[in-house]
Design a protein around this motif. Structure first.
Motif, PDB file in Angstrom:
ATOM      1  N   GLN A 271       0.928  -1.227   0.144  1.00  0.00           N
ATOM      2  CA  GLN A 271       0.020   0.234  -0.076  1.00  0.00           C
ATOM      3  C   GLN A 271       0.742   1.368  -0.158  1.00  0.00           C
ATOM      4  OE1 GLN A 271      -2.752  -0.304   3.333  1.00  0.00           O
ATOM      5  NE2 GLN A 271      -4.158  -1.740   2.233  1.00  0.00           N
ATOM      6  N   SER A 272       2.128   1.104   0.492  1.00  0.00           N
ATOM      7  CA  SER A 272       3.014   2.547   0.561  1.00  0.00           C
ATOM      8  C   SER A 272       3.205   2.888  -0.867  1.00  0.00           C
ATOM      9  CB  SER A 272       3.973   2.140   1.546  1.00  0.00           C
ATOM     10  OG  SER A 272       4.920   1.113   0.752  1.00  0.00           O
ATOM     11  N   THR A 273       3.143   1.945  -2.040  1.00  0.00           N
ATOM     12  CA  THR A 273       3.321   2.429  -3.224  1.00  0.00           C
ATOM     13  C   THR A 273       2.365   3.483  -3.723  1.00  0.00           C
ATOM     14  OG1 THR A 273       1.943   0.729  -4.044  1.00  0.00           O
ATOM     15  CG2 THR A 273       4.556   0.404  -4.150  1.00  0.00           C
ATOM     16  N   GLY A 274       1.270   3.633  -3.103  1.00  0.00           N
ATOM     17  CA  GLY A 274       0.374   4.898  -3.506  1.00  0.00           C
ATOM     18  C   GLY A 274       0.612   6.216  -2.674  1.00  0.00           C
ATOM     19  N   LYS A 275       1.383   6.334  -1.943  1.00  0.00           N
ATOM     20  CA  LYS A 275       1.767   7.378  -1.119  1.00  0.00           C
ATOM     21  C   LYS A 275       2.240   8.398  -1.703  1.00  0.00           C
ATOM     22  CE  LYS A 275       1.199   4.742   3.341  1.00  0.00           C
ATOM     23  NZ  LYS A 275       1.968   4.403   4.558  1.00  0.00           N
ATOM     24  N   PRO A 276       1.957   9.693  -1.670  1.00  0.00           N
ATOM     25  CA  PRO A 276       2.577  10.931  -2.219  1.00  0.00           C
ATOM     26  C   PRO A 276       3.847  11.447  -1.361  1.00  0.00           C
ATOM     27  CG  PRO A 276       0.635  11.566  -1.296  1.00  0.00           C
ATOM     28  CD  PRO A 276       0.573  10.105  -1.196  1.00  0.00           C
ATOM     29  N   ALA A 277       4.803  10.228  -0.958  1.00  0.00           N
ATOM     30  CA  ALA A 277       5.552  10.734   0.000  1.00  0.00           C
ATOM     31  C   ALA A 277       6.586  11.975  -0.462  1.00  0.00           C
ATOM     32  CB  ALA A 277       6.481   9.300   0.460  1.00  0.00           C
ATOM     33  N   LEU A 278       7.166  11.925  -1.474  1.00  0.00           N
ATOM     34  CA  LEU A 278       7.980  12.851  -2.021  1.00  0.00           C
ATOM     35  C   LEU A 278       7.501  14.198  -1.885  1.00  0.00           C
ATOM     36  CD1 LEU A 278      10.095  11.009  -4.844  1.00  0.00           C
ATOM     37  CD2 LEU A 278      10.684  11.311  -2.460  1.00  0.00           C
ATOM     38  N   ALA A 279       6.241  14.312  -2.439  1.00  0.00           N
ATOM     39  CA  ALA A 279       5.423  15.554  -2.320  1.00  0.00           C
ATOM     40  C   ALA A 279       5.480  16.045  -0.942  1.00  0.00           C
ATOM     41  CB  ALA A 279       4.125  15.459  -2.992  1.00  0.00           C
ATOM     42  N   GLU A 280       5.146  15.229  -0.031  1.00  0.00           N
ATOM     43  CA  GLU A 280       4.801  15.380   1.424  1.00  0.00           C
ATOM     44  C   GLU A 280       6.193  16.082   2.045  1.00  0.00           C
ATOM     45  OE1 GLU A 280       2.587  15.576   3.836  1.00  0.00           O
ATOM     46  OE2 GLU A 280       1.412  15.566   2.274  1.00  0.00           O
ATOM     47  N   ALA A 286      10.939  21.495   3.535  1.00  0.00           N
ATOM     48  CA  ALA A 286      11.892  22.181   2.605  1.00  0.00           C
ATOM     49  C   ALA A 286      12.859  21.383   2.072  1.00  0.00           C
ATOM     50  CB  ALA A 286      12.491  23.376   3.233  1.00  0.00           C
ATOM     51  N   VAL A 287      12.699  20.256   1.759  1.00  0.00           N
ATOM     52  CA  VAL A 287      13.513  19.212   0.933  1.00  0.00           C
ATOM     53  C   VAL A 287      13.224  19.074  -0.083  1.00  0.00           C
ATOM     54  CG1 VAL A 287      14.421  16.947   1.140  1.00  0.00           C
ATOM     55  CG2 VAL A 287      14.262  18.029   2.994  1.00  0.00           C
ATOM     56  N   THR A 288      14.098  19.354  -1.192  1.00  0.00           N
ATOM     57  CA  THR A 288      13.911  19.083  -2.643  1.00  0.00           C
ATOM     58  C   THR A 288      14.108  17.696  -3.156  1.00  0.00           C
ATOM     59  OG1 THR A 288      14.229  21.613  -3.127  1.00  0.00           O
ATOM     60  CG2 THR A 288      14.227  20.121  -4.944  1.00  0.00           C
ATOM     61  N   PRO A 289      13.390  16.869  -3.814  1.00  0.00           N
ATOM     62  CA  PRO A 289      13.837  15.515  -4.183  1.00  0.00           C
ATOM     63  C   PRO A 289      13.794  15.680  -5.528  1.00  0.00           C
ATOM     64  CG  PRO A 289      11.151  15.736  -3.757  1.00  0.00           C
ATOM     65  CD  PRO A 289      11.860  17.023  -3.467  1.00  0.00           C
ATOM     66  N   ASN A 290      15.029  14.984  -6.108  1.00  0.00           N
ATOM     67  CA  ASN A 290      15.299  14.931  -7.609  1.00  0.00           C
ATOM     68  C   ASN A 290      15.409  13.322  -7.773  1.00  0.00           C
ATOM     69  OD1 ASN A 290      16.044  15.202 -10.301  1.00  0.00           O
ATOM     70  ND2 ASN A 290      18.267  15.581  -9.812  1.00  0.00           N
ATOM     71  N   ILE A 291      14.325  12.911  -8.683  1.00  0.00           N
ATOM     72  CA  ILE A 291      14.319  11.392  -8.808  1.00  0.00           C
ATOM     73  C   ILE A 291      15.429  11.122 -10.072  1.00  0.00           C
ATOM     74  CG2 ILE A 291      13.012   9.533  -9.910  1.00  0.00           C
ATOM     75  CD1 ILE A 291      10.466  11.096  -8.701  1.00  0.00           C
ATOM     76  N   LEU A 292      16.330  10.230  -9.541  1.00  0.00           N
ATOM     77  CA  LEU A 292      17.254   9.512 -10.575  1.00  0.00           C
ATOM     78  C   LEU A 292      17.088   8.524 -11.007  1.00  0.00           C
ATOM     79  CD1 LEU A 292      20.352  10.161  -8.161  1.00  0.00           C
ATOM     80  CD2 LEU A 292      19.459  11.764  -9.838  1.00  0.00           C
ATOM     81  N   ALA A 293      16.008   7.657 -10.351  1.00  0.00           N
ATOM     82  CA  ALA A 293      15.802   6.366 -11.094  1.00  0.00           C
ATOM     83  C   ALA A 293      14.509   5.849 -10.507  1.00  0.00           C
ATOM     84  CB  ALA A 293      16.721   5.119 -11.384  1.00  0.00           C
ATOM     85  N   ALA A 294      13.380   5.113 -11.283  1.00  0.00           N
ATOM     86  CA  ALA A 294      12.562   4.625 -10.523  1.00  0.00           C
ATOM     87  C   ALA A 294      11.775   3.394 -11.218  1.00  0.00           C
ATOM     88  CB  ALA A 294      11.327   5.735 -10.379  1.00  0.00           C
ATOM     89  N   LYS A 320      14.917  14.966   9.260  1.00  0.00           N
ATOM     90  CA  LYS A 320      13.666  15.003   9.470  1.00  0.00           C
ATOM     91  C   LYS A 320      12.685  14.354   8.595  1.00  0.00           C
ATOM     92  CE  LYS A 320      13.327  19.080  12.639  1.00  0.00           C
ATOM     93  NZ  LYS A 320      12.774  20.466  12.624  1.00  0.00           N
ATOM     94  N   ALA A 321      13.334  14.739   7.191  1.00  0.00           N
ATOM     95  CA  ALA A 321      12.585  14.005   5.801  1.00  0.00           C
ATOM     96  C   ALA A 321      12.427  12.511   6.163  1.00  0.00           C
ATOM     97  CB  ALA A 321      12.882  14.651   4.884  1.00  0.00           C
ATOM     98  N   LEU A 322      13.825  11.894   6.129  1.00  0.00           N
ATOM     99  CA  LEU A 322      14.088  10.562   6.291  1.00  0.00           C
ATOM    100  C   LEU A 322      13.468   9.758   7.417  1.00  0.00           C
ATOM    101  CD1 LEU A 322      17.803  10.529   5.332  1.00  0.00           C
ATOM    102  CD2 LEU A 322      15.941  10.013   3.790  1.00  0.00           C
ATOM    103  N   ASN A 323      13.202  10.668   8.485  1.00  0.00           N
ATOM    104  CA  ASN A 323      12.670  10.107   9.944  1.00  0.00           C
ATOM    105  C   ASN A 323      11.088   9.758   9.352  1.00  0.00           C
ATOM    106  OD1 ASN A 323      14.428   9.514  11.243  1.00  0.00           O
ATOM    107  ND2 ASN A 323      14.603  11.664  12.322  1.00  0.00           N
TER     108      ASN A 323
END
Length: 340
Positions: A271-280, A286-294, A320-323
């Motif tokens: 179920q965690s595959t459907g969570k908008p975690a990076l947007a959160e 104030a963390v900017t995610p840059n997707i390298l591979a998925a 904090k973001a990783l936690n």
């Protein structure tokens, strides 16, 4: 249903003792599909041949339904083998007789009554989708069709267990998928327990409930397929996963990106595959995610998603973001940097 206990198999070659299988234990429950994966020389072919004693182990126990095959008489062993079918990489069909006779001859030799023989052959040709090929010779069939004949032949003896020795490795990807679909159908509709060996991770991915990773005659990692895909521990398992998913980045790229943040692999299960975690984490910390591979991998019993991402931000925000990601059930593997 199948239990191998501390199996060891040694051979003598040029006066040297070679250990092909070294203390391997496997347990397959009735109705499940288990896979053994390993590179050439890992010992997997020798191991599967120990199940029906085509290779007698040097040490250990081979139990089928709780019965130790190594303690049986020749006649008792023959009866147990009657309940174990086997399919091979190169089909092992008789080239001079028809598809029908390739299935009928083993039935005759096993003592199936003449009145039942035709019904049995036609039943299993229909199951594998080759009813219209009964009069053909093997030379007139494609590789996938030959393997279907081999499967029908194995099923015609109505075994409770089916062993597969690299049954798809000689086939193209599309044909491989069709054979795997057939094995799933056989498992679900006929309730046959399947133990297979392979060097192809996509085979494990598509049909296996449990997987054993072999190297140098030993099982180096084992467990439910979903767990191994989500959290591979051994380097050999990781190598196999790299063949079907974009998991590998160069060390140089990781070092470069870690200067301005952290490179992290995020694994989403179920179920965690459907969570908008990076947007959160972008909004909250104030963390900017840059997707390298998925990629998303569909398994028999679930879904595993992997995202390799470069997270940019200050050290406190990154922590904090990783936690947060851990708290919402996402598995984290940091590929570099000091943020934990």
């Amino acid at each position: 249903m199948i239990e191998l206990k501390n199996i060891k198999k040694t051979f003598k070659s040029n006066k040297k003792l070679i250990t092909a299988v070294d203390g391997v234990s496997i347990s397959v429950k009735e109705g499940e599909i288990h896979g053994v994966i390993g590179y050439s020389g890992a010992g997997k072919s020798t191991l599967i041949r120990c199940v029906n004693l085509l290779e007698a182990p040097t040490e250990g126990e081979v139990l089928i339904n709780g019965e130790n095959l190594l303690e049986l008489s020749s006649e008792e062993l023959r009866k147990v083998r009657g309940g174990i079918g086997m399919i091979f990489q190169h089909f092992n069909l008789l080239q001079t007789v028809t598809v029908y006779d390739n299935i009928a001859i083993p039935l005759k030799l096993s003592g199936v009554a003449k009145k039942d023989l035709k019904v049995r052959v036609e039943k299993y040709l229909e199951i594998v989708g080759l009813s219209d090929r009964a009069a053909n010779y093997p030379s007139q069939l494609s590789g996938g069709q030959k393997q279907r004949v081999a499967i029908a032949r194995a099923l015609s003896l109505e075994p409770k267990i089916l062993l597969s020795d690299e049954a798809t490795s000689a086939l193209d990807p599309e044909t491989t998928d069709s054979i795997l679909d057939l094995l799933l159908k056989i498992n679900r509709e006929l309730g046959i327990t399947i133990l297979l060996i392979t060097h192809e991770m996509n085979v494990i991915q598509k049909i296996c409930d449990e997987v054993y990773v072999m190297e140098n005659g030993q099982v180096v990692e084992q467990g439910p397929t979903l767990e191994l895909f989500a959290k591979p521990e051994h380097p050999t398992t990781r190598k196999f996963l790299n063949t079907i998913s974009q998991r590998q980045l160069s060390d140089t790229l990781i070092e470069t990106l870690n200067v301005s943040g952290a490179v992290t692999r995020l694994t989403f299960v179920g179920q965690s595959t459907g969570k908008p975690a990076l947007a959160e984490i972008s909004k909250r910390f104030a963390v900017t995610p840059n997707i390298l591979a998925a990629n998303i991998i569909e398994l028999k019993n679930g879904i595993v998603g992997n995202i390799t991402v470069h997270l940019e931000g200050d050290a406190i925000a990154l922590k904090k973001a990783l936690n947060y990601l851990r708290d919402v059930g996402i598995r984290i593997e940091q590929l570099g940097g000091q943020i934990r």
